[in-house]
Every structure is written in structure tokens, then in C-alpha cells.
Design an enzyme around this catalytic site. Structure first.
Site, PDB file in Angstrom:
ATOM      1  N   ASP A  30       0.848  -1.256   0.042  1.00 47.18           N
ATOM      2  CA  ASP A  30      -0.005   0.075   0.040  1.00 47.18           C
ATOM      3  C   ASP A  30       0.902   1.052  -0.228  1.00 47.18           C
ATOM      4  O   ASP A  30       1.965   1.106   0.173  1.00 47.18           O
ATOM      5  CB  ASP A  30      -0.830  -0.186   1.025  1.00 47.18           C
ATOM      6  CG  ASP A  30      -1.453   1.327   1.588  1.00 47.18           C
ATOM      7  OD1 ASP A  30      -2.248   1.661   0.794  1.00 47.18           O
ATOM      8  OD2 ASP A  30      -1.218   1.919   2.796  1.00 47.18           O
ATOM      9  N   ASP A 211      -1.800  -0.718   6.024  1.00 44.67           N
ATOM     10  CA  ASP A 211      -2.236   0.175   7.221  1.00 44.67           C
ATOM     11  C   ASP A 211      -3.532   0.554   7.529  1.00 44.67           C
ATOM     12  O   ASP A 211      -4.045   0.748   8.363  1.00 44.67           O
ATOM     13  CB  ASP A 211      -1.357   1.317   7.312  1.00 44.67           C
ATOM     14  CG  ASP A 211      -1.973   2.444   6.257  1.00 44.67           C
ATOM     15  OD1 ASP A 211      -2.190   2.174   5.139  1.00 44.67           O
ATOM     16  OD2 ASP A 211      -2.461   3.432   6.845  1.00 44.67           O
TER      17      ASP A 211
END
Ligand SMILES: O=P(O)(O)OC[C@H]1O[C@H](O[C@H]2O[C@H](CO)[C@@H](O)[C@H](O)[C@H]2O)[C@H](O)[C@@H](O)[C@@H]1O
Length: 272
Positions: A30, A211
Site C-alpha cells: 500500500d 495500514d
């Protein structure tokens, strides 16, 4: 000997496999909150300074390195300086866009995006959205950010249900995230994107690092790949803001700096 020891047997098996057979591994990340520290204004986001050197070091040794992000792919490349990583693939807008070797493939946005774009300022005004509420127009999606309001969580509570209603009427999906609610096209998520990439590359081991809530779909995908016999490691870039990913991860590190330290250690283990 690496200091990183996943807390699950599946995670340890995957990390062992990445270390012993790196040429078969896909490493996917990510962007915001994982490779780039969270900042108040999304336009100021930049990759942690250790990201590009670490990814460059690993890129030659592994099957592939990828970024799978809610950002437009070109924005992640620009903010991350990611064009310096040889062979990198960036799947943007939760997998709708693909960037490789400077070439960008982008489908047309569905018509619901234009409807939401036109309606959103009026909807926010009617709801009394607080000062600091900011609309990020990503062309394929609209993201309503509350981080710069006086009470970001309170603003999300105020806006959540009406924005879900607006998205539904426009045929869009709602993607909640870190002090943000995104209205985006349905039918694609980071799990679909990661599974497709791993299959296309013939990856025999997969690492995904994330996250935020939008990364849970990629964690689901890693678990499905494991069930199909492909070892996978779920790495969490931990924060106090989102706890759901840490609960599902094989290994939790401390934010983007922790991700970079993990990657540097992996590179050392691989002798690069
Ligand atoms: O999938 P990602 O790469 O994690 O992108 C998710 C969203 O990240 C961005 O917003 C987040 O980061 C901002 C900068 O640190 C922060 O200000 C904001 O509160 C976070 O939600 C981005 O602006 C979105 O478009 C991405 O979809």
C-alpha cells in the site's frame, strides 16, 4: 539472522520462503500510511526516504515489486518517486489503473462519479460539514477528508450515512479509511488486484503490506492464496489510528519507518 519473526506459523513459513526463494516472490505494498507517513494534507504525501533505495535493492532479487493503492497510479508514482524502481508495477484506484515502465492504463470512470462530483459540495453544505472538510477529486472517485477539521472522528460520524446514501444512489461503493470516506466505483478492490497480479506473474510467494481498512481485502486475498498452497505474509504498518489490520497481520511493524527497516533487513538477508 533476521530480527523479524512473524507471530503466526503461516507468516513464518512465507517469510522463510521469501528468503530462500526470493525469485519466486511478489512483494506488494500500500502507499499512504505504509510507504508514506500520514500527513494532514494528502497533496503533501511523500514516500519515506528509505523506500526507493530499499525497493531498488530488492527489485533485482524478487519476482516482482508492486504498489497497490487507492491513489491514482500516476500520483503514487510522482509522490513516491517510484519511477526509480526498475520493473515496478503500480495498481492505482484500488486496481482500476495500471502503471508500468511509464505507461499508464486507465479505463473510463463510470457515470456515477460525475453525478457525485456535481452533488457533493451541496450535500456537504446542507449537512453542515465543518471547516477543514476537503474533497479530493481523483477522477475515478471522490474522497471526503476530515483530518484537518477540529473533530475528525465527529465529522466522519456526521457525514458517514448521508455519503453512503449518495454513493448508493450513484451506483458507487463507499470505502472508509483513515479520516476519509471515499465514494468509488464498485467491483474492484485491492484483493482482486493482488490476486490478479500474483496469478499473472506466477508468483509462488506473496507479501502484502498495508495500514488501512482498504487493505483488508488484500489480507483476505493472501489468506485465499495460502488456502491454495501459495505461502503469504500479511505485514501491518501499525498505527494507533487503525487497529483492525494489526489484529489480522502475521507481523506488525511501527509505521512506514518500520516497513523500511523490515525491507532493509530483508535486503541484507538476501545479500543485496
Ligand atoms: O491505498 P492507500 O495508498 O493507502 O491510499 C489511501 C488513501 O490515502 C490518502 O489519504 C490518506 O493519506 C493522507 C496523506 O497522509 C491523509 O491526509 C489522509 O487522512 C489519509 O486518509 C489519499 O488522499 C486517498 O486518496 C487514498 O485513497
Amino acid at each position: 539472522m533476521t530480527p523479524y519473526r512473524p507471530t503466526t506459523a503461516d507468516g513464518r513459513a512465507a517469510l522463510d520462503r521469501i528468503q530462500s526463494e526470493p525469485g519466486r516472490a511478489l512483494l506488494a505494498f500500500d502507499f499512504d500510511g505504509t510507504l508514506a507517513p500520514i500527513v494532514p494534507d494528502p497533496r503533501d504525501s511523500r514516500a519515506h526516504p528509505g523506500v526507493v533505495p530499499a525497493l531498488r535493492a530488492l527489485a533485482d532479487r524478487v519476482r516482482a515489486v508492486a504498489v497497490v493503492t487507492g491513489r491514482p497510479a500516476a500520483v503514487a508514482v510522482e509522490y513516491g518517486g517510484l519511477d526509480a524502481v526498475p520493473g515496478l508495477t503500480v495498481l492505482g484506484q484500488y486496481g482500476r489503473e495500471r502503471w508500468e515502465d511509464g505507461r499508464l492504463a486507465v479505463p473510463d470512470p463510470p457515470p456515477g462519479v460525475a453525478r457525485v462530483r456535481a452533488a457533493l459540495p451541496g450535500v456537504l453544505k446542507r449537512l453542515g460539514a465543518p471547516d477543514g472538510t476537503w474533497i479530493e477529486d481523483k477522477n475515478h472517485a471522490l474522497a471526503v477528508h476530515t483530518r484537518r477539521t477540529a473533530d475528525p472522528d465527529g465529522a466522519l460520524d456526521l457525514l458517514g450515512a448521508p455519503l453512503a446514501d449518495l454513493a448508493e444512489r450513484a451506483g458507487l461503493a463507499v470505502e472508509p479509511g483513515r479520516m476519509v470516506i471515499e465514494l468509488r466505483p464498485p467491483g474492484m478492490d485491492k484483493g482482486v488486484a493482488l490476486t490478479g497480479l500474483a496469478g499473472a506473474l506466477g508468483a509462488e510467494t506473496v507479501l502484502f503490506a498495508g495500514d488501512d481498512l482498504g487493505d483488508l481485502a488484500a489480507f483476505d486475498a493472501v489468506e485465499r492464496l495460502r488456502a491454495d498452497g501459495v505461502p503469504g505474509l500479511k505485514l501491518c504498518s501499525g498505527s494507533a489510528e487503525v487497529v483492525e489490520l494489526a489484529a489480522r497481520a502475521d507481523l506488525v511493524v511501527d509505521g512506514p519507518a518500520g516497513v523500511v527497516a523490515f525491507l532493509e533487513d530483508l535486503a541484507r538477508t538476501l545479500g543485496v
